[in-house]
Write a protein that holds these residues in place. Structure first.
Motif, PDB file in Angstrom:
ATOM      1  N   UNK A  24       8.243  -3.352  11.854  1.00 41.85           N
ATOM      2  CA  UNK A  24       7.363  -2.665  10.906  1.00 41.85           C
ATOM      3  C   UNK A  24       8.243  -1.639  10.210  1.00 41.85           C
ATOM      4  N   UNK A  25       8.457  -1.822   8.905  1.00 41.24           N
ATOM      5  CA  UNK A  25       9.471  -1.059   8.183  1.00 41.24           C
ATOM      6  C   UNK A  25       9.331   0.446   8.372  1.00 41.24           C
ATOM      7  N   UNK A  26       8.123   0.951   8.316  1.00 47.23           N
ATOM      8  CA  UNK A  26       7.892   2.389   8.447  1.00 47.23           C
ATOM      9  C   UNK A  26       8.473   2.945   9.742  1.00 47.23           C
ATOM     10  N   UNK A  27       8.355   2.193  10.816  1.00 45.91           N
ATOM     11  CA  UNK A  27       8.818   2.677  12.109  1.00 45.91           C
ATOM     12  C   UNK A  27      10.327   2.849  12.162  1.00 45.91           C
ATOM     13  N   UNK A  28      11.020   1.988  11.444  1.00 48.09           N
ATOM     14  CA  UNK A  28      12.471   2.069  11.394  1.00 48.09           C
ATOM     15  C   UNK A  28      12.911   3.106  10.366  1.00 48.09           C
ATOM     16  N   UNK A  29      12.355   3.010   9.157  1.00 51.31           N
ATOM     17  CA  UNK A  29      12.789   3.876   8.066  1.00 51.31           C
ATOM     18  C   UNK A  29      12.521   5.351   8.347  1.00 51.31           C
ATOM     19  N   UNK A  30      11.332   5.661   8.835  1.00 49.08           N
ATOM     20  CA  UNK A  30      10.976   7.068   9.032  1.00 49.08           C
ATOM     21  C   UNK A  30      11.775   7.698  10.168  1.00 49.08           C
ATOM     22  N   UNK A  31      12.008   6.957  11.245  1.00 46.22           N
ATOM     23  CA  UNK A  31      12.848   7.492  12.318  1.00 46.22           C
ATOM     24  C   UNK A  31      14.275   7.676  11.816  1.00 46.22           C
ATOM     25  N   UNK A  32      14.801   6.669  11.127  1.00 45.13           N
ATOM     26  CA  UNK A  32      16.163   6.751  10.605  1.00 45.13           C
ATOM     27  C   UNK A  32      16.309   7.932   9.653  1.00 45.13           C
ATOM     28  N   UNK A  33      15.283   8.168   8.836  1.00 44.19           N
ATOM     29  CA  UNK A  33      15.332   9.281   7.880  1.00 44.19           C
ATOM     30  C   UNK A  33      15.486  10.607   8.597  1.00 44.19           C
ATOM     31  N   UNK A  34      14.758  10.807   9.696  1.00 46.70           N
ATOM     32  CA  UNK A  34      14.885  12.048  10.459  1.00 46.70           C
ATOM     33  C   UNK A  34      16.300  12.186  11.011  1.00 46.70           C
ATOM     34  N   UNK A  35      16.862  11.082  11.522  1.00 46.11           N
ATOM     35  CA  UNK A  35      18.232  11.124  12.023  1.00 46.11           C
ATOM     36  C   UNK A  35      19.208  11.473  10.887  1.00 46.11           C
ATOM     37  N   UNK A  36      19.023  10.830   9.759  1.00 52.75           N
ATOM     38  CA  UNK A  36      19.879  11.058   8.588  1.00 52.75           C
ATOM     39  C   UNK A  36      19.821  12.523   8.152  1.00 52.75           C
ATOM     40  N   UNK A  37      18.622  13.081   8.111  1.00 49.12           N
ATOM     41  CA  UNK A  37      18.450  14.465   7.665  1.00 49.12           C
ATOM     42  C   UNK A  37      19.070  15.459   8.631  1.00 49.12           C
ATOM     43  N   UNK A  38      19.340  15.020   9.852  1.00 56.15           N
ATOM     44  CA  UNK A  38      19.941  15.894  10.858  1.00 56.15           C
ATOM     45  C   UNK A  38      21.384  15.492  11.183  1.00 56.15           C
ATOM     46  N   UNK A  39      21.984  14.721  10.279  1.00 56.37           N
ATOM     47  CA  UNK A  39      23.401  14.333  10.386  1.00 56.37           C
ATOM     48  C   UNK A  39      23.725  13.583  11.670  1.00 56.37           C
ATOM     49  N   UNK A  40      22.787  12.741  12.086  1.00 58.08           N
ATOM     50  CA  UNK A  40      23.016  11.895  13.259  1.00 58.08           C
ATOM     51  C   UNK A  40      23.271  10.473  12.796  1.00 58.08           C
ATOM     52  N   UNK A  41      24.418   9.941  13.151  1.00 58.92           N
ATOM     53  CA  UNK A  41      24.759   8.565  12.788  1.00 58.92           C
ATOM     54  C   UNK A  41      23.906   7.585  13.582  1.00 58.92           C
ATOM     55  N   UNK A  42      23.625   6.438  12.975  1.00 58.86           N
ATOM     56  CA  UNK A  42      22.837   5.425  13.665  1.00 58.86           C
ATOM     57  C   UNK A  42      23.536   4.065  13.617  1.00 58.86           C
ATOM     58  N   UNK A  43      23.331   3.298  14.660  1.00 59.25           N
ATOM     59  CA  UNK A  43      23.678   1.883  14.690  1.00 59.25           C
ATOM     60  C   UNK A  43      22.408   1.114  15.000  1.00 59.25           C
TER      61      UNK A  43
END
Length: 228
Positions: A24-43
């Protein structure tokens, strides 16, 4: 450098229905956005690696908000994270301080019995990291067992997509199982709020969200947990 591992499904279809699903796109995008806004890299990792399908219903005009569109239109997100997700064999758990299991009905098929993903998550947790999960993604926790054989969720406070929400979807008799029921059977102390309302349960370094609308709040709770 703090890193988060986002776990996503490879499953494009309901097990009992000829009906498309995926993340479900929202679940991925919104979590990733919070990580991005806090300078946390994601894989991104998936059970098989490679292509990650998106549930088409999550792309409906009334389901998409600006954050969803930001990620959907991002070339790196589509062509790298979703098209070429990592496999469990490519993951070194000690590289991550957070693991997040994203939902979508696809996760109901390839998360709950996946021992490789369970091992990655438990290693991160045992290294003082955070396990986070949202909606149907919480069903991944069913596969995590401790050294003594007990279920990881036994005795823990958590939430997930609820029986009420699945009934409102009209899918109660079509899904493989009901996460709320299975988590309770595994000994979890299940908490829930009004259907489709954002709701997050924090139990130490275990953070769970009830539904897709909880993804941002799960991410924010993760950030708070990292700052402790």
């Amino acid at each position: 450098m703090t890193k988060a591992l986002i776990v996503v499904t490879n499953n494009p279809k309901f097990e009992k229905l000829y009906k498309a699903t995926g993340i479900w796109l929202q679940e991925v995008a919104h979590f990733n956005k919070v990580m991005q806004d806090n300078d946390i890299d994601v894989d991104y990792v998936s059970p098989q690696g490679g292509y990650v399908p998106i549930d088409p219903l999550s792309l409906a005009p009334d389901a998409m908000d600006p954050v969803d569109w930001e990620f959907y239109l991002d070339n790196d997100f589509r062509n790298q994270h979703l098209a070429k997700s990592l496999s469990p064999q490519e993951i070194q758990p000690t590289d991550y301080q957070v693991v997040y299991f994203a939902g979508g009905h696809g996760a109901m098929t390839d998360f709950p019995e996946n021992k490789e993903l369970a091992s990655i998550a438990l290693t991160i947790y045992n290294n003082d990291g955070i396990i986070a999960a949202n909606c149907i993604g919480v069903s991944a926790l069913l596969a995590i067992k401790l050294v003594d054989g007990h279920r990881f969720v036994n005795g823990r406070k958590l939430t997930s997509f609820t029986n009420d929400e699945e009934a409102l979807n009209g899918l109660t008799n079509d899904v493989k199982f009901l996460p709320e029921d299975e988590l309770k059977k595994a000994g979890a102390h299940f908490e829930k709020e009004e259907a489709f309302k954002s709701h997050v349960v924090v139990d130490g370094r275990l953070i769970t969200g009830q539904n897709a609308n909880s993804a941002t709040a799960v991410g924010e709770a993760v950030i708070k947990g990292l700052l402790k």
